[in-house]
Design an enzyme around this catalytic site. Structure first.
Site, PDB file in Angstrom:
ATOM      1  N   LEU A 287     -21.025  52.238  72.962  1.00 28.61           N
ATOM      2  CA  LEU A 287     -21.292  51.839  74.333  1.00 28.61           C
ATOM      3  C   LEU A 287     -21.827  53.057  75.089  1.00 28.61           C
ATOM      4  CD1 LEU A 287     -18.166  49.679  75.323  1.00 28.61           C
ATOM      5  CD2 LEU A 287     -20.539  48.887  75.245  1.00 28.61           C
ATOM      6  N   ASP A 288     -22.856  52.859  75.911  1.00 24.48           N
ATOM      7  CA  ASP A 288     -23.372  53.946  76.740  1.00 24.48           C
ATOM      8  C   ASP A 288     -22.272  54.456  77.670  1.00 24.48           C
ATOM      9  OD1 ASP A 288     -25.920  53.518  75.678  1.00 24.48           O
ATOM     10  OD2 ASP A 288     -26.452  52.091  77.259  1.00 24.48           O
ATOM     11  N   PRO A 289     -22.360  55.714  78.112  1.00 22.27           N
ATOM     12  CA  PRO A 289     -21.365  56.229  79.065  1.00 22.27           C
ATOM     13  C   PRO A 289     -21.228  55.356  80.315  1.00 22.27           C
ATOM     14  CG  PRO A 289     -22.629  58.048  78.175  1.00 22.27           C
ATOM     15  CD  PRO A 289     -23.277  56.787  77.650  1.00 22.27           C
TER      16      PRO A 289
END
Length: 294
Positions: free
Chosen positions: A41-43
């Site tokens: 998951l992206d930050p």
């Protein structure tokens, strides 16, 4: 369960940290060295991150390849280097009157098999190097578009500059890219301001534990409330039980004859209901072990 041999945690990763940072915090909390997760998951993104420990890490690929569900908020009229608010703003544009927007046309266009070019700020590797590392150096890699599938998409207008987008899609789908594509169609550009992964296969975010809640729990609470055995993530998958003789062969990676219907994915247990792993039953009614977790 305290040995974590086949254990998993269904985590709700908060926005603002990377998936690897969340993984490190969980590993440190329960003193585990071997662990992995089900898709980065992206930050900026929050939501479902299934963490697997020890033998259960063999199940990572199964969930990495699974269908995913997301909810996103798109800001119209802006584009960025990363496709979300974490990047530098590249353009600001006038937004057309959304009352004239044909939502159903957009939903129809983006339902089914479509093509996407992976964003430069992603974990995909090119010549052994993550794309985001090239991007940070100002290097652009010309990548071919890939086919992905959108099983369902629902777009709602929040106000005159924001859309709420709900998507169920195949592996390899980038919601940031999807939002950018929709922004281009609307004629003003768009970026993601919020992104939540709400589902992986039939596992819903309602079954998850927040990271802070997990980290503040006692070891006893963690074992009792949050640690689950890997086979429970496959609760809707068919099951078979094998004899001691067949178990011996299965553990060696050998196929065995079985009285059951052909099946692409099946959970394998011994006669004492101990989870052995997952396999496949072919047309010759042979059970072929795929991932053994003991």
């Amino acid at each position: 369960m305290s040995d974590y041999k086949q254990s998993c945690i269904i985590l709700d990763k908060p926005s603002g940290i990377s998936s690897n940072q969340a993984l490190s915090k969980v590993k440190k909390k329960i003193s585990q060295k071997k662990a992995g997760f089900s898709g980065t998951l992206d930050p900026l993104a929050s939501g479902l991150l299934i963490i697997f420990f020890n033998k259960a890490t063999k199940l990572c690929s199964y969930f990495l390849n699974a269908d995913k569900s997301y909810e996103a908020i798109a800001i119209l009229g802006k584009t960025s280097t990363t496709g979300d608010l974490d990047g530098d703003i590249l353009s600001s544009n006038n937004i057309p009157d959304l009352k004239k927007l044909d939502i159903s046309m957009l939903e129809k266009k983006y339902t089914g098999i479509i093509k996407q070019t992976p964003p430069m700020y992603s974990a995909i590797k090119h010549k052994g190097v993550r794309l985001y590392k090239y991007a940070r150096e100002g290097i652009n890699i010309d990548l071919p578009p890939r086919e992905i599938e959108i099983f369902s998409i629902k777009i709602n207008i929040i106000d005159n500059s924001q859309l709420f987008i709900k998507v169920r899609c195949s592996k390899g789908t980038y919601i940031r890219t999807l939002v950018e594509q929709i922004g281009i169609d609307i004629g003003c550009g768009a970026l993601v301001s919020k992104l939540v992964r709400t589902g992986i296969n039939d596992i819903n975010i309602s079954k998850s534990v927040g990271l802070e809640n997990f980290l503040s729990s006692s070891d006893e609470e963690i074992c009792k409330k949050y640690i689950i055995n890997g086979d429970l993530l496959l609760s809707k998958t068919s099951t078979c039980f094998v004899s001691d003789l067949n178990k011996e062969q299965i553990l060696k990676g050998n196929k065995v004859k079985i009285k059951s219907e052909p099946c692409e994915l099946i959970r394998i247990y011994d006669k004492d209901k101990n989870f052995l792993g997952i396999g496949k039953i072919n047309e010759e009614l042979e059970l072929l072990p795929k991932k053994i977790l003991v």
